[in-house]
Design an enzyme around this catalytic site. Structure first.
Site, PDB file in Angstrom:
ATOM      1  N   HIS A 159      27.384  -5.205 109.555  1.00  0.00           N
ATOM      2  CA  HIS A 159      27.955  -4.672 110.808  1.00  0.00           C
ATOM      3  C   HIS A 159      29.387  -4.196 110.599  1.00  0.00           C
ATOM      4  O   HIS A 159      30.178  -4.185 111.543  1.00  0.00           O
ATOM      5  CB  HIS A 159      27.927  -5.716 111.932  1.00  0.00           C
ATOM      6  CG  HIS A 159      26.607  -6.410 112.090  1.00  0.00           C
ATOM      7  ND1 HIS A 159      25.597  -5.926 112.887  1.00  0.00           N
ATOM      8  CD2 HIS A 159      26.109  -7.530 111.501  1.00  0.00           C
ATOM      9  CE1 HIS A 159      24.547  -6.727 112.819  1.00  0.00           C
ATOM     10  NE2 HIS A 159      24.828  -7.711 111.966  1.00  0.00           N
ATOM     11  N   SER A 280      47.073  18.213 102.956  1.00  0.00           N
ATOM     12  CA  SER A 280      47.026  18.866 104.265  1.00  0.00           C
ATOM     13  C   SER A 280      48.068  19.979 104.293  1.00  0.00           C
ATOM     14  O   SER A 280      49.114  19.871 103.654  1.00  0.00           O
ATOM     15  CB  SER A 280      47.328  17.828 105.347  1.00  0.00           C
ATOM     16  OG  SER A 280      47.838  18.449 106.494  1.00  0.00           O
ATOM     17  N   LYS A 286      49.327  13.452 103.434  1.00  0.00           N
ATOM     18  CA  LYS A 286      47.872  13.330 103.384  1.00  0.00           C
ATOM     19  C   LYS A 286      47.289  13.491 101.979  1.00  0.00           C
ATOM     20  O   LYS A 286      47.733  14.317 101.191  1.00  0.00           O
ATOM     21  CB  LYS A 286      47.213  14.367 104.303  1.00  0.00           C
ATOM     22  CG  LYS A 286      47.393  14.114 105.780  1.00  0.00           C
ATOM     23  CD  LYS A 286      46.763  12.817 106.280  1.00  0.00           C
ATOM     24  CE  LYS A 286      45.267  12.938 106.404  1.00  0.00           C
ATOM     25  NZ  LYS A 286      44.871  13.823 107.491  1.00  0.00           N
ATOM     26  N   GLU A 293      33.610  13.923 101.681  1.00  0.00           N
ATOM     27  CA  GLU A 293      33.273  14.394 103.027  1.00  0.00           C
ATOM     28  C   GLU A 293      32.299  15.567 102.952  1.00  0.00           C
ATOM     29  O   GLU A 293      31.370  15.678 103.760  1.00  0.00           O
ATOM     30  CB  GLU A 293      34.546  14.818 103.774  1.00  0.00           C
ATOM     31  CG  GLU A 293      35.406  13.621 104.156  1.00  0.00           C
ATOM     32  CD  GLU A 293      36.783  14.029 104.661  1.00  0.00           C
ATOM     33  OE1 GLU A 293      36.895  15.053 105.350  1.00  0.00           O
ATOM     34  OE2 GLU A 293      37.754  13.327 104.333  1.00  0.00           O
TER      35      GLU A 293
END
Ligand code: ARG
Length: 460
Positions: A159, A280, A286, A293
């Site tokens: 979980h 970024s 970043k 992804e």
């Protein structure tokens, strides 16, 4: 765009409209099967001669012509003409242009229906081999990381809540097991697919005395299809490969998701190498896990390809229908996508830096060793349910008093059960928790060793 004269033009009074011609054409995507198409034709010509349907001189002329076309396309001397209807028509028309009358005999005892089916199987077979190698490269990268992290303790989750301590190798090896099954599925699909449809002709076979075993053998198929209708209309292999690809991508996507989470500052369990991350345009701090992804995102695309294929085939009457020309783009897209994902995944994993201390710290906080404390009581004679209840009460007590199991003094433990003794602290240390999980397939050292050996043997 000026189009080539159609080989089938004989029956028609007016030419195909240019709009219809463009709509009908598949050359823009089936041209990638040019090698398979030429090899298939060579095998066919060889068989026709062996069966006395072509003379040796005709065969030699055809073979030399096809070889010339092969070399010229390979060397860039011959460009595949986008005005041709498809790759089969293109090769045959160039052949006839180059060698004359004999070229027109190549299509004896053959149809584009069995031709496209054999091309596609050969193409898929070559790509399957590359993809299998690609998955093995990922397994190998995962294995190396696992071997380097057999004593790296981290929280195991259920979980997405810290559940029980594990070693990072054990977590990684779970992915290795999935990928091993993926290879297995691909190998299995490849075996079932490796049946030659060539010689099925349009759908019903032929009146010529052909021998399909000759072409099947020449083209490295294990056998030939026993039913010519099935031979030209079966695209199960596309569905099977795309299903296997989808499962593979689902695995890579789950792995990607974890890598993305682990790379976040909230987890900080791993750091991807600069060469596999991006920055970024606005936020200077970043470092994004774009590769992971994208793999996660492209998984949806591969599922889409599978569904496109299933939907094209659903409800199609036997045998060939032009709908089946739609098999290629989704198959090719799935192949390209899977290959690209595998290519980036292996080095992304190999170069990933593991932040052992952070993993350890994350395992320390909280009550990840609560099960082990209950097991401690069981080993001292308490029934498990009772032990479970006592530990639950202790956890509640710790939460209220802002402490953890490792820091709770023995006197307080004793107030919950007389059975507790000083050895409890050792029993719930993270190292003990991990090293004493001796059950087969568990996170203990013996099991991890067995898993590593299994994966190593599989790769051999
Ligand atoms: N371009 C076609 C395809 O990909 C080749 C087979 C054409 N057969 C036919 N009967 N029109 O499916």
């Amino acid at each position: 765009m000026s189009k080539m004269e159609k080989m089938w033009a004989g029956r028609f009074e007016t030419a195909l409209s240019e709009i219809a011609d463009d709509f009908n054409s598949s050359i823009s995507f089936d041209k990638r099967m040019w090698k398979q198409d030429i090899k298939g034709s060579m095998a066919h010509a060889g068989m026709l001669c062996a069966k006395g349907i072509l003379t040796e001189a005709e065969r030699d002329n055809i073979l030399a012509g096809l070889e010339g076309i092969y070399n010229d396309i390979e060397n860039g001397k011959l460009e595949i003409d986008s005005a041709a209807e498809d790759i089969h028509m293109f090769v045959e028309s160039v052949l006839t242009e180059r060698i004359g009358q004999d070229g027109k005999k190549l299509h004896t005892a053959r149809s584009r229906n069995d031709q496209v089916a054999v091309d596609l199987r050969m193409y898929m077979r070559d790509e399957a081999d590359l993809i299998i190698d690609g998955v093995k490269a990922v397994i190998s990268a995962v294995l190396e990381q696992a071997k380097a992290n057999t004593d790296t303790i981290m929280p195991g989750y259920t979980h997405l809540q810290r559940a029980q301590p594990i070693v990072f190798a054990h977590h990684l090896l779970a992915y290795a097991m999935m990928l091993v099954r993926d290879v297995d599925r691909l190998v299995d699909a490849r075996r079932r697919m490796n049946v030659s449809p060539l010689g099925s002709c349009a759908l019903a076979g032929t009146t010529y005395n052909t021998d399909r075993a000759i072409t099947a053998e020449k083209l490295d198929f294990d056998s030939y299809s026993l039913n010519s209708i099935d031979g030209v209309s079966d695209r199960d292999f596309c569905v099977e490969f795309m299903s296997a690809f989808s499962i593979l991508m689902m695995h890579l996507s789950r792995f990607s998701e974890e890598i993305i989470l682990w790379s976040s500052w909230e987890f900080a369990f791993v750091e991807l190498d600069d060469s596999f991350t991006t920055g970024s345009s606005i936020m200077p701090q970043k470092k994004n896990s774009d590769m992971a992804e994208l793999v996660r995102g492209k998984t949806g695309r591969v599922y889409g390809d599978l569904f496109a294929m299933l939907t094209v085939l659903k409800g199609l009457p036997l045998a060939y229908n032009k709908d089946m020309q739609e098999d290629k783009e989704s198959l090719f897209d799935a192949i390209d996508t899977v290959k690209a994902c595998l290519e980036v995944f292996a080095p992304m994993i190999s170069t990933m830096r593991v932040k052992r201390d952070n993993m350890y710290k994350a395992a320390q906080k909280g009550f990840i060793n609560a099960t082990d404390l209950a097991d401690y009581l069981v080993k001292k004679g308490k029934p498990f349910r009772e032990a479970y209840k006592i530990v639950g009460t202790i956890v509640g007590h710790c939460v209220k008093n802002d402490t953890v199991l490792d820091d709770l003094p023995l006197e307080e433990y004793k107030s919950f059960s007389e059975v507790f003794d000083t050895d409890l602290y050792d029993a719930i240390s993270l190292e003990t928790c991990v090293n004493t999980r001796i059950s087969q397939g568990g996170t203990g050292p013996e099991s991890v060793k067995t898993q590593i050996e299994f994966v190593e043997n599989f790769l051999k």
